[in-house]
Write a protein that holds these residues in place. Structure first.
Motif, short mmCIF file in Angstrom:
data_model
loop_
_atom_site.label_atom_id
_atom_site.label_comp_id
_atom_site.label_asym_id
_atom_site.label_seq_id
_atom_site.Cartn_x
_atom_site.Cartn_y
_atom_site.Cartn_z
N MET A 137 15.56 -2.04 -1.49
CA MET A 137 16.99 -1.99 -1.70
C MET A 137 17.41 -2.79 -2.93
O MET A 137 16.88 -3.85 -3.20
N ARG A 141 23.30 -3.76 -3.94
CA ARG A 141 23.70 -3.29 -2.61
C ARG A 141 23.62 -4.46 -1.61
O ARG A 141 24.51 -4.66 -0.79
N SER A 142 22.56 -5.22 -1.71
CA SER A 142 22.42 -6.38 -0.83
C SER A 142 23.60 -7.31 -0.97
O SER A 142 24.13 -7.83 0.01
N LEU A 145 26.65 -6.18 0.74
CA LEU A 145 26.56 -6.35 2.20
C LEU A 145 26.52 -7.81 2.61
O LEU A 145 26.53 -8.14 3.78
N VAL A 147 24.04 -9.86 2.09
CA VAL A 147 22.70 -10.24 2.54
C VAL A 147 21.88 -10.73 1.35
O VAL A 147 21.90 -10.13 0.28
N ALA A 165 22.53 -14.15 5.67
CA ALA A 165 23.59 -13.15 5.66
C ALA A 165 24.93 -13.82 5.79
O ALA A 165 25.04 -14.95 6.29
N TRP A 174 22.36 -3.49 6.38
CA TRP A 174 21.23 -3.76 5.48
C TRP A 174 19.91 -3.41 6.16
O TRP A 174 19.05 -2.75 5.58
N GLU A 177 19.64 0.40 6.53
CA GLU A 177 19.40 1.08 5.25
C GLU A 177 18.03 0.74 4.68
O GLU A 177 17.48 1.47 3.87
N SER A 178 17.48 -0.40 5.11
CA SER A 178 16.16 -0.77 4.61
C SER A 178 15.04 -0.17 5.46
O SER A 178 13.87 -0.50 5.27
#
Lengths: 441, 260
Positions: A137, A141-142, A145, A147, A165, A174, A177-178
């Protein structure tokens, strides 16, 4: 128990006992003949907690059955762990610990009531053996979120990431999606840990390494860290549970017995005499006994199944663990110069969301009084005893069998009629009615 | 079903030692006989909370608890709650421990009902210290549960602890070891709750309530000096006014809640 010792003239050995614990042939308190290990209980996880001061080593056994790609483990940890703090343990050490501390069945054989009693000079105890994925990822994006991937390692067959987080729903997204299969509604369970600034140890199986290693199963994961918190997070595991789960916690400590500070810790019923037929069905007996004890404690307690100094056992359902095995499980204070003992507490908890609203917190006490789940079979004398002493003996045997029926019924919830039936010819005979009972019957 | 997990000889040993110490110290220190009610309450607390493998430790705990009332005094008031000090000394120096959750939740619930029943029926249970402490403790715990986003069951689980009931109604409520003035008492109770909360959740200290009370008790004489007020005395003083009267204190109404 000196009177019991006098009653004990001959202690016969079952084939099973010889197989399982050959060296216990001179143990004082009866022979170990069977054990009820953790495998009896479906979905039983096993965790070993080694702790002294703030130093903690956790070993988590993986009994995962299914597609390895589906495996994901999320454990809240107090800090970001370095690569050296993570280790792969050996499953056989856990199996040995389980066998050593399992509830056990012992049996005695009555002497001939017509012979003079012989004092049994048994040894009180037996000595110990002398020797003693990386995620793909994007960081953007992390960040969205909330994270942060604090670290990532591949250790043995596991790909591990340590996450911090900001929001629980971000973390849940996360993870999903991971590619981690996390249950729905995980975020509610994750939130308290985020608020407490805990990190998340997330593991999945690196299938390539797993195949290369040639292991048929997943080996236990171990973590070593320092923390003031002596606790075990169980709330996350409830997110996808469809019923109560069994967890066996083995703690190895330096001073004494471990108990929970936020739930009751009770001992399983022990040292009771039960009918002989249980020998053939010890697993079912112990499961029923555990269920009954769990129910009696309001389903809100941890049950202590064993507490002993790791140096010995009596009777031994398996030999004590060797210093190397203890080290393998994380006992860090036995470092070559010091062979100081470790105390093992085996706690069995059946938890569900309704009865265990928060994680388990523990304390180590100074209690060193040993305890084991031990169940006793007493076999009546098999020969032809016809002297005058024998009459009283057979009456006592009958009374004993009656007590055994009552005990077994109350411990397991089995009906007395079933128990009597299963006892067969050993079932206690009804007493001869007195003359006045006959008169007004 | 309560399963206190204490050897059967322990409570009688504690009661006997506590009463003997009360009797002996009263004579040794040549003070007026104050009766055995306080000794019995201390015995109850020690019997329910103290755990040890060593047979003489419960007796020593009772001795330390009761004799501290006679020995550790400032301006005619003892400083430590006897049960609290007995527990603290034995935990710190003698390897004893407390099992705070050993009562089980059903027993805890019963005890809450019982205590509130008593509070309605008997005014000595309606102490402002108990209520102020309980209110502060519940507020702090509820705040934490809300902050962490935990379910309300967590709060109920944390409050349904036998040792908390005992602490609230038999330990911190001790009118002899709390400040004389009502506002100071309420402040003291809230401080004990706050320090215990910090110790428990900030430093993961077990038995935080006991340590908190023990650490803050020595501040009471100072508070009394800064905020002086009339002194509490046990209700027995009503029946035998001459026994409890001391030269510097005028007779007072029976309970702490009635004091100004």
């Amino acid at each position: 128990m000196p009177s019991a010792a006098r009653n004990l003239l001959r202690v016969a050995v079952s084939a099973l006992a010889l197989l399982a614990a050959p060296r216990s042939a001179h143990a004082f308190c009866g022979f170990y003949v069977a054990q009820a290990d953790a495998k009896l209980f479906n979905q039983a996880s096993q965790v070993v907690l080694v702790r002294d001061g703030e130093r903690t080593v956790i070993t988590m056994s993986n009994d995962f059955k299914g597609e390895l790609t589906d495996f994901a483990l999320v454990v809240p940890v107090p800090a970001v762990l370095e690569r050296d703090q993570i280790h792969i343990g050996e499953r056989k050490h856990l199996e040995h610990l389980d066998a050593y501390s399992s509830p056990r069945l012992v049996e005695y054989f009555d002497e001939d009531p017509c012979q003079e009693p012989v004092d049994y000079d048994g040894r009180m105890y037996k000595s110990a053996p002398t020797t003693a994925a990386a995620e793909k990822m994007s960081s953007a994006r992390s960040k969205t979120l909330g994270v942060t991937v604090e670290a990532q390692y591949t250790v043995g067959e596991y790909d591990i990431v340590i996450l911090s987080a900001k929001q629980s729903d971000g973390l849940e997204t996360w993870l999903r999606e991971s590619g981690y299969k996390v249950p729905a509604r995980s975020s509610a369970a994750l939130q308290p840990y985020i608020k407490q600034d805990m990190k998340f140890f997330v593991a999945k199986v690196n299938v390539k390494n797993q195949r290369a290693g040639g292991f048929q199963y997943l080996r236990p994961l171990q973590m070593a860290f320092e923390s003031k918190k002596f606790m075990l997070p169980i709330r996350l595991g409830m997110a996808n549970a469809d019923g109560p789960q069994d967890l066996v916690i083995y703690t190895l400590t330096r001073k004494g017995r471990v108990e929970s500070t936020n739930y009751r810790t009770v001992k399983v019923p022990s040292d009771v005499e039960i009918p002989g037929f249980v020998k053939g069905d010890f697993g079912a007996f112990y499961k029923a006994l555990f269920e009954q004890a769990h129910e009696k404690a309001g389903r809100r307690a941890l049950l202590t199944e064993y507490f002993w100094d790791m140096g010995w056992c009596d009777p031994c359902s398996a030999d004590p663990l060797s210093p190397e095995e203890l080290k393998g499980l994380g006992v860090f204070w036995r470092d070559g110069q010091s062979y100081e003992t470790a105390f093992l507490t085996r706690l069995h908890v059946r938890y569900d969301s309704a009865h265990f609203p928060e994680d388990l917190v523990f304390q180590e006490t100074a209690d060193q009084q040993t305890f084991q789940g031990r169940y006793i079979l007493r076999h009546a004398f098999q020969g032809q005893a016809q002297c005058s002493a024998a009459k009283g003996y057979w009456e006592r045997v009958n009374e004993r069998r009656e007590r055994e029926v009552q005990t077994l019924a109350s411990l397991t919830g089995w009906s007395q009629a079933t128990i009597r039936e299963r006892m067969g010819k050993d079932a206690p005979k009804a007493k001869e009615p007195t003359w006045y009972q006959k008169l007004w019957k | 079903m309560l399963h206190f997990d204490v050897p059967p000889w322990q409570p009688p040993l504690i009661i006997a030692t506590a009463c003997a110490t009360q009797w002996g110290m009263t004579r040794l220190m040549r003070v007026p006989d104050a009766g055995y009610r306080s000794a019995l309450i201390s015995s109850l607390g020690l019997s329910l909370l103290l755990r040890t493998d060593t047979p003489w430790v419960p007796a020593l705990a009772a001795f330390v608890a009761i004799s501290s009332k006679f020995v550790i005094r400032v301006r005619g008031k003892h400083i430590f709650n006897p049960t609290n000090l007995g527990l603290a000394v034995c935990m710190l120096a003698l390897g004893a421990w407390c099992s705070p959750s050993q009562w089980g939740e059903s027993a805890g619930l019963l005890a809450w009902f019982g205590i509130f029943g008593l509070a309605v029926a008997h005014r000595s249970f309606r102490s402002d210290v108990s209520l102020a402490f309980l209110a502060s403790w519940v507020a702090l715990k509820a705040g934490r549960v809300l902050y962490l986003g935990q379910r309300p069951e967590v709060l109920l689980h944390q409050l349904n602890v036998g040792s908390l009931i005992l602490f609230t109604f038999f330990m911190i409520s001790d009118p002899k070891t709390t400040p004389d003035r009502r506002v100071a008492r309420v402040g003291f109770a809230a401080s004990v709750a706050l320090l215990a909360f910090i110790l428990q959740h900030g430093f993961w200290v077990n038995n935080a309530l006991i340590w908190s009370l023990c650490l803050l008790s020595p501040a009471v004489p100072l508070v009394d000096r800064l905020l002086p007020s009339a002194r509490f005395r046990w209700p027995v003083a009503v029946a035998h006014p001459s026994i409890e009267r001391t030269p510097e204190c005028p007779p007072l109404p029976a309970t702490s809640s009635a004091s100004p």
